[in-house]
Motif scaffolding. Structure first.
Motif, PDB file in Angstrom:
ATOM      1  N   THR A 263      43.177  48.299  51.352  1.00 12.64           N
ATOM      2  CA  THR A 263      43.234  49.836  51.058  1.00 12.64           C
ATOM      3  C   THR A 263      41.999  50.518  51.266  1.00 12.64           C
ATOM      4  O   THR A 263      41.139  49.958  51.414  1.00 12.64           O
ATOM      5  N   PRO A 264      42.095  51.752  51.614  1.00 13.20           N
ATOM      6  CA  PRO A 264      40.695  52.478  51.677  1.00 13.20           C
ATOM      7  C   PRO A 264      39.925  52.368  50.526  1.00 13.20           C
ATOM      8  O   PRO A 264      38.691  52.272  50.666  1.00 13.20           O
ATOM      9  N   GLY A 265      40.465  52.106  49.362  1.00 14.99           N
ATOM     10  CA  GLY A 265      39.536  52.174  47.998  1.00 14.99           C
ATOM     11  C   GLY A 265      38.673  50.621  48.036  1.00 14.99           C
ATOM     12  O   GLY A 265      37.634  50.582  47.727  1.00 14.99           O
ATOM     13  N   GLU A 266      39.420  49.551  48.731  1.00 13.89           N
ATOM     14  CA  GLU A 266      38.912  48.431  48.574  1.00 13.89           C
ATOM     15  C   GLU A 266      37.763  48.328  49.617  1.00 13.89           C
ATOM     16  O   GLU A 266      36.661  47.785  49.716  1.00 13.89           O
ATOM     17  N   VAL A 267      38.025  48.925  51.059  1.00 11.37           N
ATOM     18  CA  VAL A 267      37.054  49.066  51.930  1.00 11.37           C
ATOM     19  C   VAL A 267      35.876  49.903  51.584  1.00 11.37           C
ATOM     20  O   VAL A 267      34.748  49.302  51.633  1.00 11.37           O
ATOM     21  N   ALA A 268      36.175  50.799  50.734  1.00 12.93           N
ATOM     22  CA  ALA A 268      35.130  51.886  50.363  1.00 12.93           C
ATOM     23  C   ALA A 268      34.374  51.076  49.209  1.00 12.93           C
ATOM     24  O   ALA A 268      32.821  51.214  49.330  1.00 12.93           O
TER      25      ALA A 268
ATOM     26  N   ARG B  37      37.764  59.280  56.663  1.00 15.69           N
ATOM     27  CA  ARG B  37      37.156  60.034  57.591  1.00 15.69           C
ATOM     28  C   ARG B  37      36.792  59.282  58.776  1.00 15.69           C
ATOM     29  O   ARG B  37      36.964  59.725  59.944  1.00 15.69           O
ATOM     30  N   TRP B  38      36.183  58.138  58.567  1.00 15.74           N
ATOM     31  CA  TRP B  38      35.934  57.009  59.614  1.00 15.74           C
ATOM     32  C   TRP B  38      37.167  56.644  60.345  1.00 15.74           C
ATOM     33  O   TRP B  38      36.828  56.637  61.652  1.00 15.74           O
TER      34      TRP B  38
ATOM     35  N   PHE C 275      31.700  48.785  51.444  1.00 16.71           N
ATOM     36  CA  PHE C 275      30.786  49.704  51.865  1.00 16.71           C
ATOM     37  C   PHE C 275      29.945  50.394  51.154  1.00 16.71           C
ATOM     38  O   PHE C 275      29.039  51.008  51.433  1.00 16.71           O
ATOM     39  N   ARG C 276      30.240  50.286  49.972  1.00 11.78           N
ATOM     40  CA  ARG C 276      29.810  51.325  48.726  1.00 11.78           C
ATOM     41  C   ARG C 276      29.703  52.903  49.065  1.00 11.78           C
ATOM     42  O   ARG C 276      28.708  53.338  48.873  1.00 11.78           O
ATOM     43  N   VAL C 277      30.737  53.247  49.620  1.00 20.52           N
ATOM     44  CA  VAL C 277      30.934  54.621  49.835  1.00 20.52           C
ATOM     45  C   VAL C 277      32.317  55.166  49.298  1.00 20.52           C
ATOM     46  O   VAL C 277      32.990  54.359  48.530  1.00 20.52           O
TER      47      VAL C 277
END
Length: 72
Positions: free
Chosen positions: A10-15, A27-28, A18-20
């Motif tokens: 999920t976007p949350g897991e990816v974030a 957006r990426w 990457f600590r973003v």
């Protein structure tokens, strides 16, 4: 055909990796910096192998961009 064993993040897991903020990951994806898959409900998911390649500093979209001009 895609491997059904590929884990999708999920976007949350990816974030978190990457600590973003998750909105940054979205957006990426919208800018084409990372590819995503859309679920039937319209949510973005990201291939775990691609995310880990990006974490290692690899440009996983190089093949897709080979016909384009370099982006600086």
């Amino acid at each position: 055909m895609e491997s059904s064993s590929e884990r999708l993040l999920t976007p949350g897991e990816v974030a978190a990796l990457f600590r973003v903020d998750p909105k940054t990951v979205t957006r990426w994806a919208a800018a084409g910096r990372i590819s995503s898959i859309r679920t039937p409900g319209g949510h973005r998911r990201f291939r775990e192998s691609e995310v880990h390649a990006l974490l290692r500093g690899e440009d996983v979209l190089t093949a897709d961009r080979s016909a384009e001009s370099p982006r600086f």
